[in-house]
Scaffold this active site. Sequence first.
Site, PDB file in Angstrom:
ATOM      1  N   CYS A 128     -52.105 110.401  51.365  1.00 54.37           N
ATOM      2  CA  CYS A 128     -51.540 108.986  50.780  1.00 54.37           C
ATOM      3  C   CYS A 128     -50.194 109.158  50.342  1.00 54.37           C
ATOM      4  O   CYS A 128     -49.935 110.315  49.824  1.00 54.37           O
ATOM      5  CB  CYS A 128     -52.770 108.651  49.762  1.00 54.37           C
ATOM      6  SG  CYS A 128     -51.839 107.166  48.861  1.00 54.37           S
ATOM      7  N   CYS A 136     -35.577 100.355  36.211  1.00 57.40           N
ATOM      8  CA  CYS A 136     -36.166 100.927  37.140  1.00 57.40           C
ATOM      9  C   CYS A 136     -35.500 101.672  38.045  1.00 57.40           C
ATOM     10  O   CYS A 136     -36.011 102.308  39.079  1.00 57.40           O
ATOM     11  CB  CYS A 136     -37.267  99.860  37.947  1.00 57.40           C
ATOM     12  SG  CYS A 136     -36.335  98.912  38.810  1.00 57.40           S
TER      13      CYS A 136
END
Length: 410
Positions: A65, A368
């Site tokens: 993943c 961010c």
Amino acid sequence: MREVIIDAVGAQGDGIVREGPVFVPLTLPGERVRVKMDGSRGELLEILDASPDRVTPTCRHFGECGGCTSQHWAQQPYLDWKSELVRVQLSHEGLETEILPIFAAPPASRRRVALHARGGKGGVRLGFKERRSWNLVKIEECPVTDPRLVAAFPALARLAQPFLEHPKSAPTLHVTLTATGLDIDITGVEAKSGGLSADARMVAAMAASDGDFARVTLAGEVVYMARQPLVKLGPAVVALSPGSFLQAVPQAEKAMVAFAVEAAQGATRIADLYCGAGTFTFRLAEIAAVYAADSAALAVAALKSAIGGAPGLKPITAEARDLVRRPMLTMELAKTDVVVIDPPRAGAYEQTVEIANSKVAKVVSVSCNPATFARDARLLVDAGFTLEKVLPVDQFVWSPHIELVGVFTR
């Protein structure tokens, strides 16, 4: 094939051999490894000498993943690396400041995820993409995500099925855990000229009902709704609009808001720019009058609707406004002494120019993206601000993503 020694971990979470350079995923500083080379990238074949900081990953999907890059790294060196990413980005703009101890979000805390769905002979596969690939990994566990959301994965896969009726559809389910249940906004769905078929909508509604979801929308259009998705932001309860932005981890949100509120103490008028649905707005309004602005009109409307249910606050004025094309001008900031700004990853260059030219005394910048934070910070420092301190925030656990909040004064 080559044997190499890993010198450091780079900004994307890969081990780096500086000579070359060579990038090797899933490795740690000081490790001697055997790799299969493909240009500047090395595929890890064998760990010959492991780092003492290597730990056993917590998830069975790790390595396949693409969501996590660092589950194999012990907590403290991993967090030190995250803080160092912030310091390096600031240094690129010639900035130095106090970097506070990092806030580390706990595992199993994500309340918002984007799950990709694909069809096939084996039924619907729901999960995340492989790293550096469009291939999908079917996810059955996720140690970074709230267990209540993980438990809904099978029901979410059933919900995705009718949105795959068009062969070119590649649905993404943007799932948010709210106080009243799961809110799911689905994008990436192709449809015939008449739109999604009536049968598909009926099947989706039945799947949503069986899953006890609060709401399902298709690119913002309501397909099913049993309850209004609600979230508490400070003293206010906000009815989320479809696809509305929300901080991914409640604990990280609380830490960032508390940091901003402490920095804003003593203000008489606050501008909350890129306010969204009011993540910072309502807590700031406990201190002083707030002007809140964001380009997301539905989020601003939700903020406005929640004001009446949060008594005792100072006045809040909210406006849907594109702060890139129409930033809050220097003259509009004349009576504002504190600006709180939380832009998207691209930063807020245009708005920062106006702030730099104003008489604002303090800026609290939430970001961010350390690179665009540092770029905009340079503008403020050149205008006479001092970057007093920075709080790194590890909201996206075991990923290379790092957030921060900085305080500027003059």
